[in-house]
Design a protein around this motif. Structure first.
Motif, PDB file in Angstrom:
ATOM      1  N   ILE A  89       0.867  -1.119   0.047  1.00 14.60           N
ATOM      2  CA  ILE A  89       0.116   0.007   0.014  1.00 14.60           C
ATOM      3  C   ILE A  89       1.083   1.186  -0.126  1.00 14.60           C
ATOM      4  N   VAL A  90       0.757   2.205  -0.785  1.00 10.42           N
ATOM      5  CA  VAL A  90       1.361   3.619  -0.839  1.00 10.42           C
ATOM      6  C   VAL A  90       1.107   4.324   0.405  1.00 10.42           C
ATOM      7  N   ARG A  91       1.916   4.691   1.143  1.00 17.60           N
ATOM      8  CA  ARG A  91       1.928   5.410   2.104  1.00 17.60           C
ATOM      9  C   ARG A  91       2.963   6.530   2.536  1.00 17.60           C
ATOM     10  N   TYR A  92       4.244   5.893   2.984  1.00 15.97           N
ATOM     11  CA  TYR A  92       5.405   6.694   3.526  1.00 15.97           C
ATOM     12  C   TYR A  92       6.769   6.214   3.197  1.00 15.97           C
ATOM     13  N   PRO A  93       7.661   6.378   3.368  1.00 18.39           N
ATOM     14  CA  PRO A  93       8.902   5.686   3.170  1.00 18.39           C
ATOM     15  C   PRO A  93       9.206   4.384   3.790  1.00 18.39           C
ATOM     16  N   GLY A  94       9.526   3.510   3.105  1.00 21.44           N
ATOM     17  CA  GLY A  94       9.526   2.082   3.654  1.00 21.44           C
ATOM     18  C   GLY A  94       9.162   1.054   2.402  1.00 21.44           C
ATOM     19  N   GLY A  95       9.264  -0.271   2.550  1.00 24.70           N
ATOM     20  CA  GLY A  95       8.699  -1.289   1.909  1.00 24.70           C
ATOM     21  C   GLY A  95       9.660  -2.180   1.696  1.00 24.70           C
ATOM     22  N   ARG A  96      11.019  -2.024   1.769  1.00 22.63           N
ATOM     23  CA  ARG A  96      12.247  -2.848   1.539  1.00 22.63           C
ATOM     24  C   ARG A  96      11.855  -4.249   2.284  1.00 22.63           C
ATOM     25  N   GLU A  97      11.748  -3.937   3.576  1.00 25.55           N
ATOM     26  CA  GLU A  97      11.711  -5.414   4.319  1.00 25.55           C
ATOM     27  C   GLU A  97      10.467  -6.219   4.189  1.00 25.55           C
ATOM     28  N   ILE A  98       9.367  -5.314   3.578  1.00 25.53           N
ATOM     29  CA  ILE A  98       8.187  -6.499   3.170  1.00 25.53           C
ATOM     30  C   ILE A  98       8.645  -7.423   1.999  1.00 25.53           C
ATOM     31  N   ASP A  99       9.554  -6.617   0.912  1.00 23.89           N
ATOM     32  CA  ASP A  99       9.983  -7.403  -0.272  1.00 23.89           C
ATOM     33  C   ASP A  99      10.825  -8.607   0.466  1.00 23.89           C
ATOM     34  N   ARG A 100      11.825  -8.106   1.197  1.00 24.23           N
ATOM     35  CA  ARG A 100      12.912  -9.197   1.699  1.00 24.23           C
ATOM     36  C   ARG A 100      11.924 -10.506   2.510  1.00 24.23           C
ATOM     37  N   PHE A 101      11.034 -10.001   3.209  1.00 25.31           N
ATOM     38  CA  PHE A 101      10.355 -11.152   3.831  1.00 25.31           C
ATOM     39  C   PHE A 101       9.747 -12.053   2.903  1.00 25.31           C
ATOM     40  N   ARG A 102       9.284 -11.351   1.795  1.00 27.50           N
ATOM     41  CA  ARG A 102       8.814 -12.236   0.652  1.00 27.50           C
ATOM     42  C   ARG A 102       9.625 -12.935  -0.262  1.00 27.50           C
TER      43      ARG A 102
ATOM     44  N   ILE B 297      12.337 -11.422  -1.799  1.00 28.06           N
ATOM     45  CA  ILE B 297      12.546 -10.349  -2.912  1.00 28.06           C
ATOM     46  C   ILE B 297      13.981  -9.791  -2.595  1.00 28.06           C
ATOM     47  N   PHE B 298      14.864  -9.903  -3.053  1.00 30.55           N
ATOM     48  CA  PHE B 298      16.380  -9.361  -2.703  1.00 30.55           C
ATOM     49  C   PHE B 298      16.809  -8.564  -3.826  1.00 30.55           C
ATOM     50  N   PRO B 299      17.409  -7.196  -3.802  1.00 26.08           N
ATOM     51  CA  PRO B 299      17.514  -6.491  -2.462  1.00 26.08           C
ATOM     52  C   PRO B 299      16.585  -6.035  -1.781  1.00 26.08           C
ATOM     53  N   GLY B 300      15.442  -5.937  -2.473  1.00 26.35           N
ATOM     54  CA  GLY B 300      14.162  -5.224  -2.068  1.00 26.35           C
ATOM     55  C   GLY B 300      14.392  -3.794  -2.329  1.00 26.35           C
ATOM     56  N   GLU B 301      13.130  -2.709  -2.224  1.00 21.81           N
ATOM     57  CA  GLU B 301      13.090  -1.583  -2.632  1.00 21.81           C
ATOM     58  C   GLU B 301      12.221  -0.754  -1.579  1.00 21.81           C
ATOM     59  N   ASP B 302      12.675   0.226  -1.123  1.00 24.06           N
ATOM     60  CA  ASP B 302      12.032   1.375  -0.475  1.00 24.06           C
ATOM     61  C   ASP B 302      11.425   2.298  -1.342  1.00 24.06           C
ATOM     62  N   ASP B 303      10.124   1.796  -1.856  1.00 18.32           N
ATOM     63  CA  ASP B 303       9.327   2.327  -2.897  1.00 18.32           C
ATOM     64  C   ASP B 303       8.023   3.080  -2.464  1.00 18.32           C
ATOM     65  N   GLY B 304       8.068   3.483  -1.253  1.00 14.95           N
ATOM     66  CA  GLY B 304       7.023   4.220  -0.674  1.00 14.95           C
ATOM     67  C   GLY B 304       5.760   3.362  -0.700  1.00 14.95           C
ATOM     68  N   ARG B 305       5.770   2.175  -0.456  1.00 14.14           N
ATOM     69  CA  ARG B 305       4.817   1.226  -0.338  1.00 14.14           C
ATOM     70  C   ARG B 305       5.077   0.147   1.150  1.00 14.14           C
ATOM     71  N   PRO B 306       5.065   0.751   2.451  1.00 14.49           N
ATOM     72  CA  PRO B 306       5.632   0.036   3.441  1.00 14.49           C
ATOM     73  C   PRO B 306       4.654  -0.562   4.172  1.00 14.49           C
ATOM     74  N   GLU B 307       3.193  -0.837   3.835  1.00 13.55           N
ATOM     75  CA  GLU B 307       2.195  -1.619   4.364  1.00 13.55           C
ATOM     76  C   GLU B 307       1.848  -2.800   3.485  1.00 13.55           C
ATOM     77  N   ALA B 308       1.529  -3.663   4.123  1.00 14.22           N
ATOM     78  CA  ALA B 308       0.608  -4.807   3.283  1.00 14.22           C
ATOM     79  C   ALA B 308      -0.413  -5.215   4.104  1.00 14.22           C
ATOM     80  N   TRP B 309      -1.698  -4.893   3.587  1.00 14.67           N
ATOM     81  CA  TRP B 309      -3.100  -5.164   4.331  1.00 14.67           C
ATOM     82  C   TRP B 309      -3.463  -6.465   3.930  1.00 14.67           C
ATOM     83  N   VAL B 310      -3.430  -7.363   5.158  1.00 12.82           N
ATOM     84  CA  VAL B 310      -3.509  -8.933   4.824  1.00 12.82           C
ATOM     85  C   VAL B 310      -4.866  -9.230   5.363  1.00 12.82           C
ATOM     86  N   GLY B 311      -5.512 -10.025   4.479  1.00 14.39           N
ATOM     87  CA  GLY B 311      -6.978 -10.526   4.909  1.00 14.39           C
ATOM     88  C   GLY B 311      -7.711  -9.547   5.218  1.00 14.39           C
ATOM     89  N   SER B 312      -7.664  -8.155   4.482  1.00 10.87           N
ATOM     90  CA  SER B 312      -8.398  -7.028   4.896  1.00 10.87           C
ATOM     91  C   SER B 312      -9.597  -6.763   3.937  1.00 10.87           C
TER      92      SER B 312
END
Length: 368
Positions: A15-28, A30-45
């Motif tokens: 989800i587009v919000r604020y700076p971040g997102g790399r660690e979601i990529d890496r958890f999934r 995806i390396f090296p991952g990217e801080d793409d301004g999509r720092p949240e994943a809304w799960v089962g929402s």
């Protein structure tokens, strides 16, 4: 068996919000991952973001699921189509026709703004919302390249008054407002409970699973950028009235907000620990299941959202086998039959199991 009698995999989102997102990529994976301004994943929402319309996506924040026959649709669509089968009678009586809980993955590249969230009564009166926003954090990992060790701001210091906080607000002094709060270094595996009205901010470098009421109402600590004097005054009163000025010293604050895990069952297969439950809030609960063997999942009488935290394995249901790997997101309709999970041989498998209001943790279900 019908489609609602099986578990479903969920479509991963960001989800587009604020700076971040790399660690979601890496958890999934995806390396090296990217801080793409999509720092949240809304799960089962089945909850929409507060700015969904502005983003041009009316269902922004809503999760999609993949049904056993391969159909891909929004979770709210299948709930609306078969509410009793997906949610169950007990859930509908307790929570109505919505899931009633929101699960997120949240990766803060930099510290988020100081904020709080309303109680249900305050949310109804001030925001015309049926939900407040009680929330909780489970620390999954920490960035090693953060400017300082990851931390959270959480809870007012002892003796802080509304007048103290208002002085910082009126002066536009965010540092002074943050200094009213405790700064707590975090460790992987920590669980924090954030009652509505509690000041808080997630520090840079924290990657957490957030389980909360299904609301996107945030009350920050800043003046409106563009507003008339009358609008600023209304904003000030609503903002300052949302915070609860019940500070404590550092140790008492930790006891209040950092929650130790409680083992609810164990066996030669592993253990399940209650991380947040009725001792903290009536609105949601979640457990962590760790296993090296095989066990049945406890059926709660309610739907459930799950995230595979680590490892790999297999989920069995009614002759169906569903492979599991780290970062998989799953939804268990209430009508699912018995669910058995097995860790891959030689591996440890861990899942986060998230519940709406109403789930109990009685000895009849959970036997340590």
């Amino acid at each position: 068996m019908e489609w609602y009698e099986y578990p479903w995999k969920l479509v991963q989102n960001k989800i587009v919000r604020y700076p971040g997102g790399r660690e979601i990529d890496r958890f999934r994976g995806i390396f090296p991952g990217e801080d793409d301004g999509r720092p949240e994943a809304w799960v089962g929402s089945d909850t929409r973001t507060s700015d969904a319309a502005e983003k041009g996506g009316p269902n922004d924040g809503c999760a999609e699921c993949i049904l056993p026959d391969g159909r891909r649709c929004y979770l709210f669509e299948v709930i609306d189509a078969c509410p009793e089968q997906v949610l169950g009678k007990a859930h509908q009586e307790k929570n109505g026709g919505k899931l009633g809980v929101l699960v997120k993955l949240l990766d803060a590249q930099r510290q988020l703004g100081l904020q709080t969230h309303p109680t249900r009564d305050y949310a109804k009166a001030q925001f015309d919302s049926d939900y407040g926003k009680v929330e909780s954090w489970y620390v999954l990992s920490k960035r090693e390249d953060s400017a300082e060790p990851p931390y959270v701001l959480l809870g007012f210091k002892e003796g802080v008054t509304r007048e103290d906080f208002a002085r910082g607000f009126d002066d536009g002094d965010i540092s002074a407002m943050e200094n009213c709060c405790h700064k707590i270094p975090v460790e992987v595996g920590d669980t924090y409970f954030i009652e509505a009205g509690t000041p808080h901010a997630i520090g840079g470098g924290c990657f957490v699973a957030e389980v909360q009421e299904p609301s996107d109402i945030t009350v920050g600590a800043r003046k409106l950028r563009e507003a008339s004097p009358e609008e600023q005054l209304r904003h000030r009163d609503r903002l300052l009235g949302c915070y609860h000025y019940d500070g404590a010293d550092y140790e008492e604050n930790l006891k209040k907000y950092r929650i130790p895990p409680q083992t609810v069952r164990r066996g030669d297969w592993g253990k399940e620990q209650l991380l947040i439950g009725p001792g903290q809030t009536e609105y949601f609960s979640f457990t962590r299941l760790d296993l090296t063997g095989e066990t049945e999942l406890v059926r709660t009488g309610y739907p459930q959202v799950a995230i595979v935290l680590s490892g790999s394995g297999t989920l069995f249901c009614g002759g169906c086998e569903l492979p599991l790997k780290q970062a998989d997101e799953l939804f268990f309709p209430n009508s699912c039959g018995a669910l058995t999970v097995r860790a891959q041989e030689g591996e440890a498998l861990s899942l986060l199991l998230c519940n709406p209001a109403g789930v109990s943790f009685t000895p009849e279900k959970y036997r340590p």
